[in-house]
Scaffold this active site. Structure first.
Site, PDB file in Angstrom:
ATOM      1  N   GLU A 163       0.812  -1.219   0.000  1.00 44.64           N
ATOM      2  CA  GLU A 163       0.000   0.000   0.000  1.00 44.64           C
ATOM      3  C   GLU A 163       0.845   1.267   0.000  1.00 44.64           C
ATOM      4  OE1 GLU A 163      -2.661  -3.268   1.420  1.00 44.64           O
ATOM      5  OE2 GLU A 163      -0.591  -2.652   1.852  1.00 44.64           O
TER       6      GLU A 163
ATOM      7  N   ALA B 148     -10.538  -0.247   3.821  1.00 44.78           N
ATOM      8  CA  ALA B 148     -10.017   0.978   4.429  1.00 44.78           C
ATOM      9  C   ALA B 148      -9.038   0.670   5.552  1.00 44.78           C
ATOM     10  CB  ALA B 148     -11.169   1.833   4.951  1.00 44.78           C
TER      11      ALA B 148
ATOM     12  N   HIS C 252     -11.349  -5.562   8.848  1.00 44.80           N
ATOM     13  CA  HIS C 252     -12.044  -5.294   7.587  1.00 44.80           C
ATOM     14  C   HIS C 252     -13.294  -4.456   7.799  1.00 44.80           C
ATOM     15  CE1 HIS C 252      -9.633  -8.887   6.713  1.00 44.80           C
ATOM     16  NE2 HIS C 252      -9.681  -8.550   5.433  1.00 44.80           N
TER      17      HIS C 252
END
Length: 666
Positions: free
Chosen positions: A405, A429, A472
């Site tokens: 990421e 997210a 999650h």
């Protein structure tokens, strides 16, 4: 310790012209003389800090001369030779170090923490790693534009221990990006020797693990640096690929001058002083008959005169006078919002479909837009939002990424520096924590620091209600609403999501775009079929009443709607914020001044969330209008559990009716 005979540098001019040989010398001499002057000024208290590159000039100069002037270089704080070889006016460099307006950061950042598009230089931040991923993004832009350009990025041997280094090399290798990764192996990371930094013989060996070509170069030999880097740069322009270069050199002064060098053995220091790149090369030029003491003295006098003249300009420049409006206005890049109106043709779409349609229409409108994320290409993303995008736009613009990421956010920043747009999808997210540093320290601060926009949208599938557990299900907007320079958007309806996403992609500033997973397929609405935009900072008033103001966003909007529909006797203003940064203060204040009571509902846990800030704002600015304390309602102070009954207990939905009734009865 190498033997004494190995200390003498051996030069092979190959077919270099006399002019290039002398320019190599002049370009090394200039940063050396500037540094010697800076050390004097530092002792005199006329500059605040200095990171010395004395003894390492051959690397900066050789690499820069090998690069074309329109190719980006991303240096570190010991690469003065990059800036001087690119011929940045010295008064501007001195103004930068003095914190003057003639510098590149308006006094907001120091030393080499700046970039300049004019000279195609992108300076470092103190978190060293992000430079490498940004270089990937610039190189990706070069690849997509097919402009046959290379990019060079610097790091020290200490920086190669950071995760960003490994992520950036992996991405560059997988995507075959034309990047020269330049490691200045200078012996120490502050006081930590290389023996405590890595456990391989040479850092260049790491290239093998990434399937990457690598070379070891004598970083004190200016001809070797220039000729090898020049040949490699020419090669990767024609045959794009990354190359890892390890320059062997030594840092002969402290990490910064205050650190000193007492931790360095004296014989080691003496060894490297005898390998000084400038002294050795000067002797070589004299032996070759290209330089004599008179010509050398002329060069020194010319450069010293230039230094003194430009120092005089910098010292004479007035100090910056703080201006609050200027400071606040420079946090974000200004742009004229252009409204694209909704059309009369509608179709019923789920939230997930509206996001997909907005993203697709933006890809059609912006040919320089690239989408990056895990599994987003042929697979279409884990939520299938980009399903079919590869067929429509090709794999060059719809790019599967490795699981890294941080490097992908940085690559988005590099695309922006190179004049393109990026949408980065976090698979969830929650995973943004792995890319947190470049978002809050690079994207958020670049425009304020040196006027560089970060044209990057980070899509954030978020939220509870789907039994996904602690990793999650987070709704982590508060991590970003408190960071100046970021915009945060959080739609609750399909039509808002499409229009706001289109706006986010147009906006040249970094945008965190939150998409609630539980709403993806549960919320339907008539959505205009054509491309349109919705401005940031404009809340939506969904219901109007006189007794209470309910202020919320995301899933909270639907919880409140459900309650009000089941309790039509409650007269409430229901405000869907839609964007959290910027925030529609007027809509909030106008409503609360009318009703006198405010309930702020968020899915995130209570402490430190946006509800706390809105509550404080109301107490400060609307206190005299309030008929009751401002009420905040949020999830309990635990991570988000997985099993349904625990998740239901975690969320504030079950407490909403109670909170409204108590506030109404106050």
């Amino acid at each position: 310790m190498p033997t004494e005979t190995s200390q003498k540098l051996s030069y092979n001019r190959v077919d270099l012209s006399d002019d290039i040989l002398l320019r190599l010398y002049y370009n090394m001499l200039k940063p050396r003389l500037i540094e010697e002057k800076m050390l004097i000024l530092l002792r005199q208290g006329k500059i605040s800090k200095w990171f010395s590159g004395i003894g390492q000039e051959a690397i900066s100069v050789g690499v820069t001369m090998a690069m074309q002037n329109d190719e980006y270089i991303l240096p570190m704080h010991r690469n003065l030779g990059v800036f001087t070889t690119r011929q940045i006016p010295l008064n501007r460099l001195f103004g930068q170090w003095q914190g003057k307006a003639s510098g590149f950061t308006k006094g907001r950042d120091r030393s080499f923490h700046f970039g300049t598009q004019e000279y195609k230089i992108v300076g470092m931040i103190s978190h060293l790693g992000p430079q490498l991923g940004v270089a990937d993004g610039i190189a990706l832009a070069n690849l997509l534009k097919k402009n046959n350009q290379a990019t060079a990025v610097f790091t020290g041997e200490g920086g190669t221990s950071e995760g960003d280094f490994h992520e950036a090399l992996n991405v560059a290798s997988v995507w075959q990006l034309p990047v020269l990764f330049c490691i200045e192996n200078n012996g120490y990371g502050l006081s930590t020797p290389t023996s405590e930094q890595y456990n391989c013989e040479h850092l260049a060996q790491r290239g093998e693990g990434y399937g990457m070509e690598s070379h070891i170069i004598d970083g004190n030999n200016i001809i070797e640096v220039y000729t090898k880097v020049n040949a490699l740069a020419e090669s990767i322009r024609e045959n794009p690929r990354p190359v890892l270069l390890e320059f062997k050199t030594f840092r002969r002064r402290g990490h910064e001058e205050a650190s000193g060098t007492k931790y360095v053995p004296e014989d080691l220091m003496q060894y490297w002083e005898e390998k000084d790149p400038l002294d050795n090369y000067r002797n070589y030029l004299i032996e070759e008959g290209l330089l004599n003491s008179e010509k050398d003295a002329e060069m020194v006098a010319e450069i010293k005169s230039e230094i003194d003249d430009n120092l005089e300009i910098a010292f004479a420049e007035e100090d910056i006078i703080p201006d609050l409006t200027t400071e606040l206005n420079d946090v974000y890049k200004p742009y004229d919002y252009q409204e694209f109106k909704e059309n009369s043709n509608n179709q019923e779409l789920r939230l997930i479909d509206a996001i997909s349609e907005g993203l697709k229409q933006s890809m059609e409108r912006h040919e320089d837009l690239v989408i990056m994320g895990q599994d987003i290409a042929e697979y279409g993303g884990v939520f299938k939002i980009t399903d079919g995008f590869v067929d429509a736009f090709g794999k060059e613009r719809v790019r599967n990424t490795p699981i890294c990421e941080s490097a992908i956010v940085e690559a988005g920043m590099g695309l922006s520096i190179a004049g393109m747009k990026a949408v980065v999808e976090m698979q969830f997210a929650d995973f943004v924590s792995s890319g947190f540093n470049p978002i809050v320290n690079y994207l958020a601060k670049s425009h304020y620091r040196w006027g560089q926009q970060a044209d990057v949208v980070v899509r954030m599938p978020c939220g509870a209600g789907v039994g996904a557990g602690p990793f999650h299900s987070q709704t982590n907007e508060a991590w970003f609403t408190k960071t100046p320079g970021l915009k945060v958007v959080y739609p609750a309806f399909p039509s808002d999501a499409k229009g706001l996403l289109n706006t986010a992609i147009i906006d040249p500033n970094p945008v965190l775009f939150f998409e609630h997973k539980a709403l993806y397929r549960s919320i339907r609405q008539e959505v205009p079929t054509d491309y349109y935009t919705i401005p940031f900072g404009k809340a939506s008033v969904l219901k109007e009443g006189n007794e209470i103001s309910i202020i919320t966003y995301g899933a909270g909007v639907h919880w409140a709607l459900d309650y009000l529909n089941e309790n039509p006797n409650v007269s409430a203003d229901l405000i869907d914020l839609r964007s959290l940064q910027p925030l529609d203060k007027d809509a909030i204040y106008n409503s609360v001044k009318k009703t006198g009571k405010a309930l702020i509902l968020q899915e995130d846990s209570l402490f430190g969330g946006i509800a706390s800030d809105i509550s404080a704002m109301l107490m400060e600015d609307c206190f005299e209008y309030l008929d009751a304390p401002v009420k905040r309602l949020a999830s309990i102070e635990t991570p988000i559990p997985f099993v349904g009954q625990l998740e239901a207990q975690y969320l504030p939905k079950k407490d909403l009716g109670d909170a409204i009734e108590k506030l109404l009865a106050y």
